[in-house]
Each structure stands twice: as C-alpha cells, then as structure tokens.
Design a protein around this motif. Structure first.
Motif, mmCIF file in Angstrom:
data_model
loop_
_atom_site.group_PDB
_atom_site.id
_atom_site.type_symbol
_atom_site.label_atom_id
_atom_site.label_comp_id
_atom_site.label_asym_id
_atom_site.label_seq_id
_atom_site.Cartn_x
_atom_site.Cartn_y
_atom_site.Cartn_z
ATOM 1 N N VAL A 27 42.742 66.701 33.876
ATOM 2 C CA VAL A 27 41.595 67.387 34.487
ATOM 3 C C VAL A 27 40.580 66.370 35.006
ATOM 4 C CG1 VAL A 27 39.644 68.920 34.038
ATOM 5 C CG2 VAL A 27 41.906 69.466 33.103
ATOM 6 N N ALA A 28 40.240 65.397 34.149
ATOM 7 C CA ALA A 28 39.266 64.384 34.558
ATOM 8 C C ALA A 28 39.779 63.576 35.738
ATOM 9 C CB ALA A 28 38.957 63.456 33.376
ATOM 10 N N GLY A 29 41.069 63.244 35.711
ATOM 11 C CA GLY A 29 41.651 62.490 36.816
ATOM 12 C C GLY A 29 41.643 63.273 38.122
ATOM 13 N N SER A 30 41.911 64.561 38.040
ATOM 14 C CA SER A 30 41.890 65.403 39.240
ATOM 15 C C SER A 30 40.483 65.478 39.827
ATOM 16 C CB SER A 30 42.391 66.809 38.903
ATOM 17 O OG SER A 30 43.730 66.773 38.435
ATOM 18 N N VAL A 31 39.487 65.661 38.958
ATOM 19 C CA VAL A 31 38.099 65.726 39.424
ATOM 20 C C VAL A 31 37.698 64.396 40.059
ATOM 21 C CG1 VAL A 31 35.689 65.935 38.682
ATOM 22 C CG2 VAL A 31 37.431 67.493 37.761
ATOM 23 N N LEU A 62 36.594 63.907 43.985
ATOM 24 C CA LEU A 62 35.277 63.338 44.295
ATOM 25 C C LEU A 62 35.411 62.080 45.146
ATOM 26 C CD1 LEU A 62 33.362 63.747 40.907
ATOM 27 C CD2 LEU A 62 33.045 65.059 43.016
ATOM 28 N N MET A 63 36.433 61.286 44.856
ATOM 29 C CA MET A 63 36.653 60.077 45.653
ATOM 30 C C MET A 63 36.996 60.451 47.093
ATOM 31 S SD MET A 63 36.602 56.795 45.561
ATOM 32 C CE MET A 63 36.726 56.377 43.808
ATOM 33 N N MET A 64 37.846 61.457 47.268
ATOM 34 C CA MET A 64 38.206 61.906 48.619
ATOM 35 C C MET A 64 36.980 62.422 49.361
ATOM 36 S SD MET A 64 41.735 63.870 47.593
ATOM 37 C CE MET A 64 42.046 64.526 49.239
ATOM 38 N N ALA A 65 36.167 63.209 48.683
ATOM 39 C CA ALA A 65 34.967 63.762 49.316
ATOM 40 C C ALA A 65 33.982 62.656 49.702
ATOM 41 C CB ALA A 65 34.298 64.763 48.383
ATOM 42 N N SER A 66 33.835 61.671 48.829
ATOM 43 C CA SER A 66 32.893 60.581 49.112
ATOM 44 C C SER A 66 33.340 59.748 50.307
ATOM 45 C CB SER A 66 32.736 59.689 47.877
ATOM 46 O OG SER A 66 33.901 58.929 47.628
ATOM 47 N N ARG A 67 34.656 59.584 50.479
ATOM 48 C CA ARG A 67 35.145 58.770 51.605
ATOM 49 C C ARG A 67 34.844 59.449 52.951
ATOM 50 N NH1 ARG A 67 34.522 54.426 50.498
ATOM 51 N NH2 ARG A 67 36.003 53.542 51.994
ATOM 52 N N PRO A 105 25.479 59.076 45.002
ATOM 53 C CA PRO A 105 26.754 59.196 44.275
ATOM 54 C C PRO A 105 27.960 58.788 45.117
ATOM 55 C CG PRO A 105 25.843 61.366 44.781
ATOM 56 C CD PRO A 105 24.780 60.374 45.072
ATOM 57 N N SER A 106 27.895 58.987 46.426
ATOM 58 C CA SER A 106 29.000 58.577 47.290
ATOM 59 C C SER A 106 29.132 57.057 47.316
ATOM 60 C CB SER A 106 28.791 59.112 48.707
ATOM 61 O OG SER A 106 28.814 60.517 48.727
ATOM 62 N N LEU A 107 28.001 56.370 47.325
ATOM 63 C CA LEU A 107 28.033 54.913 47.294
ATOM 64 C C LEU A 107 28.547 54.396 45.954
ATOM 65 C CD1 LEU A 107 24.686 54.095 49.140
ATOM 66 C CD2 LEU A 107 27.016 53.787 50.001
ATOM 67 N N VAL A 108 28.238 55.118 44.878
ATOM 68 C CA VAL A 108 28.774 54.745 43.558
ATOM 69 C C VAL A 108 30.300 54.871 43.554
ATOM 70 C CG1 VAL A 108 28.878 55.395 41.124
ATOM 71 C CG2 VAL A 108 26.677 55.319 42.294
ATOM 72 N N MET A 109 30.809 55.959 44.107
ATOM 73 C CA MET A 109 32.257 56.145 44.188
ATOM 74 C C MET A 109 32.890 55.075 45.078
ATOM 75 S SD MET A 109 32.835 58.697 42.218
ATOM 76 C CE MET A 109 34.531 59.102 42.600
#
Length: 261
Positions: free
Chosen positions: A188-192, A196-201, A90-94
């Motif tokens: 809400v969706a934008g915040s999530v 998730l993008m920050m966590a994946s980086r 999932p991180s690579l997808v992000m």
C-alpha cells in the motif's frame, strides 16, 4: 555369550541433523503451489515490459521529437491551470527523493545495508539487481526514443523524457520491497509513493503523463521478472530467523528441544 552388535543405526543416527530442523527454517526450495502461483506475476511483468516497448516504438515512429499524445496535452493543460505554491514544495521533495544522488546511491545502499545487517543476502542481491537493471533500461530507452520534455518545466532535467526515471525507480523500489517482505502495508505504501512520484513529475512539467505510465510499467515489470530466478532462495531465506549480524543465529534443533532420545 553376548549378542553381536547390531548393524542397524540407532534412532539418533538414523535421522540426519537436517531432517530434524523444523519447517520454520524453510524448505530447500519453494513448494510446488508457490512455483505455480508465481507464474502469473511473471507473465504480468513480461506484459508490462512489452507495453513499454510498444509505446516506445510508437513514439519513435511518430518522430518530430516524439510529440505528446492528446491525453498528454490535456493532462498538462490541467496541471498548468492548477499550479500553485501549495503543491510545489511537496513536488520538489519528491523530485529530490526520486532522482540524483539520493535515489541512485543513498536509498539503495541503505536498503541493501539493512538487508545484509539482518542476514538477508539473497534479498540484498535481488534488490540490487532490480535497481540496476531498471535504471539501465530507462537510460537505454531514453536514448533510443529521444523524446522532448514539456516546455513548462519547474526543474532542470537531462535529455530524454520517455520513460520517467523517477517513476521507474519508485515502482522498482516498491515492488521489490513488497516481494521481499510480503506485507500488505508495504504494498500500500509503495503504491501511494509511486503514484505521488508520477503526479509530482507531471506537476513539475518534467514529464508527460505517458512518460510516467511507461516508467511505472517498466519499473514494476523489471522487479517482477527478476524475481523469477531468486524466488526459491527468497522463499527459503524468508523462513529463517533474521537476528542482526552481531547476534548468533539460533539453532532450530536446539529451540525445538533437540532430537528425541
């Protein structure tokens, strides 16, 4: 003997057509309470960009490749200790969604095309300006700060770790769409999506935690500040009907039954 014609206009002539358009068509400008209410987000946007600027200044003054802060090192240690194949996919997808050709061209052009398709030209222009400005500021800061990326990277990235372009792009996209459509679920969706993008980086080792925080503040700040010159037009445009371009826009006067006779 017939009386001379009256110089006063009849009921039908005394009211210009635009005066008979219902409020659903939207006012020419946003009402005063709306103008006042929008000042607080603009102040917040300015503060967010100020924080990013101060953080960039601190990194430049630290020198030596802009060494990570202590909380950056602690967070990266936790990430490295808990890496496993389950989170890698999932991180690579992000990573794919938030950068490169998809983020720079596909997503923005798709959003702009849909906005134009449903008669939202001012929204399309605002969205385009926000995306371009955010990307430009990110590249300027990357070059100015020159921060080295973490060593344990799982992806190939260009030079410049601060701020995170992926996080900035996600934040700009989310805030701009939230402003355009004013829907709770979009916020809400934008915040999530942004979190998730920050966590994946950081999981991929492409950025320090402070890079992603800087990207978040920068992207959101740019989107909010650019909202100011577009606010009244977006407000008016939101109140209009938005059929697709191949269908005629309904006449508000006809839908309301026309003027009284």
């Amino acid at each position: 003997m017939s009386s001379p014609p009256s110089s006063e206009p009849s009921d039908d002539q005394s009211h210009p057509p635009e005066a008979q358009v219902p409020e659903a068509a939207g006012p020419v400008e946003a009402p005063a309470p709306y103008k006042v209410a929008r000042r607080w987000p603009i102040v917040s946007g300015a503060v967010a960009l100020l924080v990013v600027g101060l953080l960039a200044l601190v990194l430049v003054l630290r020198g030596q490749g802009s060494l990570p802060f202590s909380f950056d090192e602690e967070w990266m240690e936790e990430v490295l200790e808990n890496r496993n194949t389950f989170w890698e996919a999932p991180s690579l997808v992000m990573n794919y969604l938030g950068g490169g050709f998809v983020a720079v061209f596909v997503v923005p052009l798709l959003v702009i095309g849909l906005l134009l398709l449903f008669r939202r030209p001012w929204a399309a222009l605002y969205f385009l300006a926000s995306i371009v400005a955010s990307a430009a500021v990110v590249q300027i800061l990357k070059s100015a700060v020159g921060r080295a990326r973490p060593e344990e990277m799982l992806v190939v990235s260009d030079f410049g770790s601060f701020p995170s372009g992926h996080a900035a792009n996600a934040a700009t996209l989310s805030v701009a769409l939230g402003i355009i459509f004013v829907r709770v679920w979009i916020w809400v969706a934008g915040s999530v999506y942004t979190v998730l993008m920050m966590a994946s980086r950081t999981y991929l080792g492409a950025h320090w935690l402070s890079d992603t925080i800087g990207g978040l503040l920068l992207g959101a700040g740019v989107a909010v500040l650019l909202w100011a010159p577009f606010a009244a037009r977006l407000y008016r445009e939101r109140g209009l009907p938005h059929p697709p371009v191949w269908k005629p826009r309904p006449d508000p006067a006809l839908e309301s039954g026309g003027p009284d006779r």
